[in-house]
Enzyme design. Structure first.
Site, PDB file in Angstrom:
ATOM      1  N   VAL A  46       0.756  -1.266  -0.040  1.00 34.94           N
ATOM      2  CA  VAL A  46       0.109  -0.095  -0.040  1.00 34.94           C
ATOM      3  C   VAL A  46       0.897   1.217  -0.037  1.00 34.94           C
ATOM      4  O   VAL A  46       1.809   1.162   0.850  1.00 34.94           O
ATOM      5  CB  VAL A  46      -0.902   0.080   1.382  1.00 34.94           C
ATOM      6  CG1 VAL A  46      -1.889   1.095   1.174  1.00 34.94           C
ATOM      7  CG2 VAL A  46      -1.613  -1.362   1.330  1.00 34.94           C
ATOM      8  N   SER A  47       0.579   2.192  -1.056  1.00 35.13           N
ATOM      9  CA  SER A  47       1.339   3.281  -1.031  1.00 35.13           C
ATOM     10  C   SER A  47       0.654   4.728  -0.700  1.00 35.13           C
ATOM     11  O   SER A  47      -0.597   4.568  -1.350  1.00 35.13           O
ATOM     12  CB  SER A  47       1.860   3.527  -2.679  1.00 35.13           C
ATOM     13  OG  SER A  47       2.719   4.677  -2.696  1.00 35.13           O
ATOM     14  N   PRO A  48       1.153   5.800  -0.496  1.00 37.22           N
ATOM     15  CA  PRO A  48       0.324   6.818  -0.352  1.00 37.22           C
ATOM     16  C   PRO A  48       0.419   7.676  -1.482  1.00 37.22           C
ATOM     17  O   PRO A  48      -0.048   8.736  -1.505  1.00 37.22           O
ATOM     18  CB  PRO A  48       1.351   7.625   0.925  1.00 37.22           C
ATOM     19  CG  PRO A  48       2.430   7.332   0.823  1.00 37.22           C
ATOM     20  CD  PRO A  48       2.525   5.833   0.201  1.00 37.22           C
TER      21      PRO A  48
END
Length: 717
Positions: free
Chosen positions: A290-292
């Protein structure tokens, strides 16, 4: 503190509806505490991206440990402690030393490895070198004692403060969906999961968990004490070009939430971790894939989207980088952090599911290589020795690797095999066990000068009523976390420990030690970065689920569990190649703290004040729970209520609006400088200001002496 009311205003408006609760009798004893764990702000490599040239050169946000302790109210009742720390990853050795130190301070058996869970937020902008395994010490030139001590001492203070603050109180739960704050960075791996399974999550984030789970903590008189939540997003809004210590988006979210509560309570909003105030922890969970960087990954030369399978541009990974929602990494950090703050505030003020039931815990150590995983009634397999695959070296779209390694790689390279085999050559059995992973670093067979990767890892469950906090020593991917949560809630309910439909499970990622990533079996086959970093092979996830279910079953049956094998302690073998501070010098005729560049005469709101001082290495004194700078307003009784002539601190180095940037002109220079900037907030009070710098210099006789300096005054108009 006067800054950033534009961000705080909607939060403050919401607080009126949820700040205080009705008085309760208090089913639990609860305590919260926080403490500064900021480590060396100079010279030390930053942990996360592991770029050799990304070394600390100052502070943007200070790093904190935030603790929640919950106990039953009866004499001799069990207690649990959850600690969220602003670090890149946890350390097995640090957990051991923290437990030993707490035993000396609070007595043996009060907080042990069994009931104390330490979870990293996974910011990539904190000092490295404090982990015990060699693979995570390479970029920091070995073990860094001062980074280790900073975390250990800060966590201990945080736990002690929470312990001393124990009081009757109540807990309540809430959850909701937060969109726009995270994306999946490895969709080719996620889509390998069964389509029927993926369809079940189409309304809650699809390939990314949008669920935020929140726990509210109140005193019996209804006054708020704390808030702890879990939301899946990497601490990579600040990219690998950053050289300032930062808690990244989760650190910003905590900072904003705590300031909002302080403002509502009429307390000082200036950074002060020891003030005994409200504690807001934004903890990590199943953030593995999961990436911002929510705009997606693009080629830096052409501006076109990267190849979706390999995350490459023209066949190379170095130019494929994810984009955050802001104009730069600072604004992206602020945007993703503020989204979490806003959602948490909404959930916090409406939390109404009362937590009730017992407090309990289970913990064990597992020797992972060879651990039998039961795939079905007739078949079982053993886990592998640790190994990193080729795609590990490719990095991710949050921080690409080098040397043209690519993700989704299922083949090896003769040239790199020669180099990697010099470290350790994998056996035929190891190659078969890890397949389809092509092994780049056979870390399980590398033992010189000491262990490269953990083989013995902890797993843990903290139970607080119907809430189960699952301590896992790595980064579970989205689907891996979902499967674990589902297995745990069904087990706790089926075993009769928690009523049907009431169990809530949260994955506390990166807990107690670091064993890299955990993908599902299906995702492992794709060999993206996450699969290549699943060190115990394709069945790692099934093993964690299997063993955590055993802990849940033992808890339900009120049975103890074996302690398991003790992890090693390599501290007597550590290599430390980072040089210490030799000496600090100021130019002839100058003194430490003298100003090199003065501020302008006046500034408007929205402009940036910049002052440069003659300085010394920040490693001489970490100034934990202190500061390297202050922004001060000359008091005017009419405007501030403070006696004329007094200087009022409005910001320090723990504030978002300030940056402390330390540097030398060349690496061996004994002379150094500190440039301090302050972004004048939109709501800054007009008046006379100054900026002060605090530090410590090392003399030729190796004595540490403090100094300070102050800029000329300037006006904010």
């Amino acid at each position: 503190m006067l800054a950033m009311v534009s961000f705080l205003f909607p939060i403050l408006m919401a607080l009126g509806a949820g700040a205080s609760r009705k008085s309760t009798t208090g089913e639990f004893l609860v305590g919260v505490g926080k403490a500064d764990i900021t480590g060396p702000a100079a010279d030390v490599n930053l942990c996360g991206y592991e770029y050799l040239n990304q070394t600390a050169k100052g502070i943007h946000l200070r790093l904190l440990a935030r603790t929640l302790i919950v106990s039953g109210t009866e004499e001799g009742a069990k207690r649990v402690a959850f600690v969220s720390i602003d670090t890149g990853m946890p350390s097995q050795l640090a957990t051991k030393v923290i437990v030993e130190t707490l035993a000396k301070k609070l007595g043996p058996g009060v907080y042990t490895e069994r009931n104390l869970l330490i979870s990293s937020t996974h910011t990539h902008s904190t000092p490295g070198g404090w982990q015990q395994y060699l693979l995570f010490q390479v970029s920091s030139l070995g073990f860094v004692q001062e980074a280790f001590d900073a975390v250990v001492s800060g966590v201990v203070r945080s736990v002690v403060r929470a312990h001393m603050a124990l009081q009757p109180g109540s807990l309540s739960l809430n959850s909701g969906l937060l969109a726009g704050a995270n994306i999946n960075r490895s969709p080719p791996a996620y889509v390998r999961n069964p389509s029927e399974e993926r369809k079940r999550y189409e309304t809650v984030g699809n390939d990314t968990d949008h669920i935020m789970q929140l726990l509210r903590v109140d005193a019996t008189d209804g006054s708020p004490l704390g808030m702890f939540n879990w939301f899946a997003v990497h601490g990579t809004s600040m990219n690998h070009s950053n050289d300032l210590l930062s808690g990244d988006n989760k650190g910003y979210a905590s900072y904003q939430f705590e300031r909002a509560i302080a403002a509502q309570q009429g307390r000082s909003q200036a950074f002060n971790s020891s003030d005994g105030g409200f504690v807001a922890a934004f903890a990590s969970t199943n953030l593995g894939d999961v990436s911002p960087n929510t705009l997606g990954a693009f080629c830096q030369d052409s501006g076109l989207p990267c190849d979706p399978i390999h995350s490459t541009c023209h066949g190379k990974n170095e130019l494929c980088i994810g984009r955050g929602p802001g104009r730069d990494q600072f604004e992206s950090t602020q945007i993703i952090g503020q989204k979490q703050t806003d959602k948490a505030m909404d959930l916090w003020k409406t939390a109404s599911t009362e937590v009730s039931g017992g407090v309990d815990f289970r913990h064990t150590y597992l020797r992972m290589p060879g651990l039998k995983v039961h795939l079905n009634e007739t078949h079982s397999v053993g886990l592998c020795k640790p190994a990193m695959g080729y795609s590990f070296a490719a990095g991710t779209t949050d921080g690409p690797g080098m040397f043209n390694f690519i993700q989704s790689s299922n083949s090896s390279n003769p040239f790199w095999n020669i180099i990697s085999h010099a470290i350790a050559k994998p056996s035929k059995e190891q190659i078969a066990c890890q397949a389809p992973k092509p092994i780049l670093i056979d870390s399980g067979d590398a033992s010189w000068p000491y262990g490269w990767d953990p083989e013995i890892v902890p797993i843990q469950i903290l139970r607080i009523g119907q809430l189960a906090i699952l301590g896992v020593p790595g980064e579970f991917t989205t689907m891996a976390g979902r499967r674990l949560r589902e297995a745990m809630t069904s087990t706790l309910e089926d075993e009769g420990l928690i009523p049907k439909g009431e169990a809530v499970a949260v994955v506390a990622g990166l807990s107690n030690t670091y064993a890299s990533y955990i993908t599902t079996f299906e995702e492992y086959q794709q060999q993206r970065y996450e699969g290549a970093s699943t060190i115990f092979g394709p069945h790692s996830h099934q093993a964690y689920v299997q063993e955590l279910v055993k802990l849940a079953q033992a808890m339900a049956a009120n049975q103890s569990v074996p302690a398991g094998p003790s992890p090693p302690d390599y501290s007597s073998k550590f290599i430390s190649l980072l040089p210490g501070v030799i000496v600090d010098e100021a130019p002839l005729g100058k003194h430490f703290g003298d100003v090199v560049t003065q501020p302008n005469v006046s500034y408007a709101r929205g402009e940036t004040v910049s002052v440069t001082f003659h300085s010394a290495c920040p490693r001489n004194n970490l100034r934990q729970e202190g500061t390297f700078l202050t922004v001060e307003l000359l008091a005017n009784r009419t405007a501030t209520g403070v006696d004329d002539g007094e200087w009022l601190v409005v910001a320090d180095d723990g504030d978002w609006d300030t940056r402390f940037h330390w540097y030398r002109h060349f690496i061996l220079s004994a002379q150094s400088f500190a440039t301090i900037t302050w972004d004048v907030p939109a709501d800054a009070q007009p008046g006379t200001y100054r900026i002060r710098h605090f530090g410590d210099h090392k003399t030729i006789l190796q004595k540490i002496k403090p100094f300070e300096g102050a800029s000329n005054t300037f006006q904010v108009v």
